[in-house]
Design an enzyme around this catalytic site. Structure first.
Site: not given
Length: 359
Positions: A205, A229, A308, A311, A333, A342
């Protein structure tokens, strides 16, 4: 605490002072579980809501920090509907459906805490009636929908390498008549290519890139360490692997980081910027990296490309060679539900592959 979190924590501590005491209590309750950045968004959402309450005459408070629990307790369903309409139709700063859903979710969290968790001195709930419990917040951000929006707006296959090559060489040809742009490119092309390559070869990120320090990089093992995150353990950095391509681009930048950006000994940041008139480089900002990618993307013929989406580009390419669980771990994630994007992005590739006949 990483740079962005530290910055947001300072802003949160300042912003929460303008909130009622029960909101301050809620924020303290959530601090161990949520990042300062998330809680700062909560407080901004409450600020909007309390301003609206006072503007509509639903609160007699002169300031937001004077809004009372009783005023929240007597709100009716029609009031919540009116607030939702306000969010979607106000003239300035109209909110998308996703933003409206998030703002209502912030309120639900606060009302739930006040009615189900927090207690007064006699062990009764602070809020006796919770109008927000009646509000159904529909899931809007579906993986398949996200994938549909991304198709055609990310880099695919050979474009990943082409974009890095364009930053190193192609851009200079396109701006050769602009001396200022050409000079800036000559100064920063290795750094810019290194940042781009790192994202396209690891899926970091932008906030993770900004917070990288020199000591976080292990080029020999193609590994780096980042604060991920959602992880509030400030003592732990997650190891993330990157591909060989990024190793070469990183090494090229590292060889000139000190000399070109005049890095002072105390500066730990990996990626530096040297502003006009400054004698020492300092950590690049999130906004600077975002602007840098957009600059190159427009010239490259991909005007929709953002940091982003780099990414997303990595993740799509990575998913084709790995399963959903490895992709989830690589991207950091919280659940595979997010990673499902994806699977939908690669539907076309999968459908073509199944039609290929073996010789």
């Amino acid at each position: 605490m990483n740079v962005q979190k530290e910055h947001d924590r300072i802003k949160l501590d300042d912003k929460v002072l303008g909130m009622p005491w029960f909101v301050q209590q809620f924020i303290d309750y959530k601090l161990p579980d949520l990042s300062p950045s998330t809680l700062l968004e909560y407080v901004r959402d409450y600020d909007t809501f309390f301003n609206w309450l006072r503007g509509e005459g639903l609160s007699a408070a002169d300031k937001n920090n004077e809004v009372t629990l009783k005023e929240l307790e007597v709100l009716r369903m029609e009031n919540v509907v009116s607030y939702r309409i306000f969010l979607t139709t106000k003239r300035e700063g109209t909110n998308s459906r996703i933003t409206v859903s998030r703002k209502l979710s912030s309120l639900r969290s606060l009302f739930h805490y006040l009615s189900q968790i927090a207690e007064d001195e006699e062990f009764y709930p602070l809020l006796k009636r919770n109008i927000m419990a009646k509000i159904e917040i529909k899931r809007i951000h579906k993986p398949k929908d996200t994938a549909a929006k991304l198709k055609g707006k990310i880099l695919e296959e050979e474009e990943l390498l082409e974009f890095i090559g364009y930053i190193l060489e192609g851009y200079a040809k396109d701006v050769e008549k602009n001396k200022q742009a050409l000079y800036a490119h000559g100064l920063n092309k290795e750094r810019d290519a290194s940042i781009t390559s790192l994202i396209l070869n690891s899926g970091l990120r932008v906030s993770e890139v900004v917070n990288l320090n020199v000591d976080d990089i292990d080029t020999n093992n193609k590994m780096l360490y980042v604060y991920r995150k959602g992880n509030n353990d400030e003592t732990f950095k997650t190891p993330v692997y990157f591909r060989e391509q990024a190793k070469d681009d990183l090494s090229a930048y590292m060889n000139l980081r000190q000399s070109r950006y005049k890095a002072p000994k105390k500066e730990k940041a990996l990626f530096l910027a040297l502003a006009n008139g400054q004698t020492e480089g300092s950590r690049m900002t999130k906004r600077a990296i975002q602007a840098m990618i957009i600059k190159y993307a427009k010239r490259f013929g991909k005007p929709y490309l953002t940091v982003h989406k780099l990414r997303h580009s990595f993740a799509t390419d990575y998913y084709l060679q790995n399963d959903i669980y490895k992709t989830k771990e690589q991207l950091g994630h919280a659940s595979t539900e997010t990673t499902e994007v994806y699977a939908h992005l690669t539907d076309k590739t999968m459908s073509e592959a199944i039609e290929r006949r073996t010789e």
